[in-house]
Write an enzyme that holds these catalytic residues in place. Structure first.
Site, short mmCIF file in Angstrom:
data_model
loop_
_atom_site.label_atom_id
_atom_site.label_comp_id
_atom_site.label_asym_id
_atom_site.label_seq_id
_atom_site.Cartn_x
_atom_site.Cartn_y
_atom_site.Cartn_z
N ASP A 63 -3.38 -5.12 2.59
CA ASP A 63 -2.52 -5.13 1.40
C ASP A 63 -1.06 -5.28 1.79
OD1 ASP A 63 -2.46 -2.61 2.60
OD2 ASP A 63 -3.50 -1.62 0.97
N ASN A 132 -6.47 9.74 -4.11
CA ASN A 132 -7.17 9.50 -5.38
C ASN A 132 -8.41 8.62 -5.18
OD1 ASN A 132 -6.06 7.03 -4.85
ND2 ASN A 132 -4.79 6.91 -6.69
N HIS A 134 -8.48 5.74 -3.45
CA HIS A 134 -8.27 4.29 -3.27
C HIS A 134 -8.61 3.86 -1.85
CE1 HIS A 134 -3.74 5.03 -2.26
NE2 HIS A 134 -4.34 4.69 -1.14
N GLU A 139 -6.77 1.08 -6.91
CA GLU A 139 -6.60 2.39 -7.53
C GLU A 139 -7.79 2.70 -8.44
OE1 GLU A 139 -4.40 4.11 -6.25
OE2 GLU A 139 -2.42 3.18 -6.14
C1 F6R Z 1 -3.12 0.94 3.74
C2 F6R Z 1 -4.09 1.16 2.70
C3 F6R Z 1 -4.26 2.47 2.02
C4 F6R Z 1 -4.23 3.66 2.96
C5 F6R Z 1 -4.34 4.96 2.17
C6 F6R Z 1 -4.31 6.17 3.06
O1 F6R Z 1 -3.18 -0.42 4.19
O2 F6R Z 1 -4.74 0.24 2.37
O3 F6R Z 1 -5.48 2.47 1.34
O4 F6R Z 1 -5.28 3.55 3.88
O5 F6R Z 1 -3.30 5.03 1.25
O6 F6R Z 1 -3.04 6.27 3.63
P1 F6R Z 1 -2.76 7.30 4.80
O7 F6R Z 1 -3.59 6.86 5.95
O8 F6R Z 1 -1.28 7.15 5.09
O9 F6R Z 1 -3.14 8.64 4.29
#
Ligand code: F6R
Length: 254
Positions: A63, A132, A134, A139
């Site tokens: 992303d 959440n 994702h 989301e």
């Molecule tokens: C990042 C991504 C997100 C993260 C998620 C967890 O490329 O796609 O889905 O993996 O927000 O983030 P952290 O690892 O910082 O808790």
């Protein structure tokens, strides 16, 4: 689904990096899906220690924020360049991140989805999980068969990612994210999680109902999923199917 529970965050990196290294050794032109955020950082640190020839590897990021100026240190293009491309010695020409600065981000998203297909699809996709539920920036409410597209970030996601920006208002409101359907086409999904703050959502995603309210629950439908979690993140998992491993017992430690 195989679930490995290891003592701490560093060990999630060791075990997950061992899995990625085995893929690259057996397929030097492997296509890797790479994640950003905190969860994969121990993985990249451990993978760098394998000193693999990564020159033939292709990588696609999950992303990117929409609207950050080119070269912004928190754009995922920059994070991937620092943490993945340079650290692991990939050829920058073989690393792709969605174009969050495109004049037509929807078209850029569709082009990105097509580029993954043209590359032959992703051999192993590294994933983190948001509080959440994702994965990538899908989301809650995302269609389980969604494709790469422009999305609004949830308030909770912007709050979580504010730690990387000078102020919470600086976190972009939109992103381009691989869709859940896109992610599900990867041949192997490798989810890493560490920390007690991930315990509730990890259990809900892996062992709760399959629902768009928890996008990561779609992993329950994938034929080849490996989860590597530390003890804190795995605290709420029911024991069935969960394997506690000591890094020194695995063939993958370095
Ligand atoms: C990042 C991504 C997100 C993260 C998620 C967890 O490329 O796609 O889905 O993996 O927000 O983030 P952290 O690892 O910082 O808790």
């Amino acid at each position: 689904m195989e679930i490995f529970v290891v003592p701490d965050a560093a060990a999630t990196g060791t075990v997950a990096a061992g899995i990625l290294a085995a893929v690259v050794r057996s397929k030097p032109d492997a296509v890797l899906g790479v994640a950003t955020g905190g969860s994969p950082l121990p993985v990249y640190a451990a993978l760098a220690r394998h000193r693999l020839d990564m020159s033939g590897v292709r990588a696609f990021a999950l992303d990117e924020y929409v609207g950050l100026p080119s070269g912004h240190p928190q754009s995922y293009a920059e994070v991937v360049r620092r943490e993945v491309t340079e650290r692991l010695g990939l050829d920058p020409a073989r690393v792709s991140v969605p174009d969050g600065g495109a004049l037509d981000p929807q078209q850029a998203a569709a082009d990105y989805d097509a580029a993954i297909s043209r590359a032959g699809g992703i051999d192993v996709q590294l994933l983190g999980i948001g509080h959440n539920g994702h994965i990538a920036f899908n989301e809650p409410g995302s269609a389980l068969d969604s494709r790469t597209r422009v999305e609004n970030l949830a308030d909770r996601t912007r709050e979580a990612n504010a730690r990387y920006f000078a102020s919470p208002e600086d976190v972009p409101a939109q992103c381009i994210t691989q869709g859940l359907g896109t992610i599900m086409e990867a041949r192997h999904l490798l989810l890493v999680a560490h920390g007690a703050d991930k315990a509730d959502i990890l259990a809900a995603a892996l062992q709760g109902c399959l629902t768009a309210d928890c996008p990561a629950s779609v992993l329950q439908r994938h034929p080849h999923v490996t989860v590597v979690a530390d003890e804190a993140a795995a605290a709420n998992l029911r024991p069935g199917g969960v394997v506690a491993v000591r890094v020194e017992d695995t063939a993958v430690g370095v």
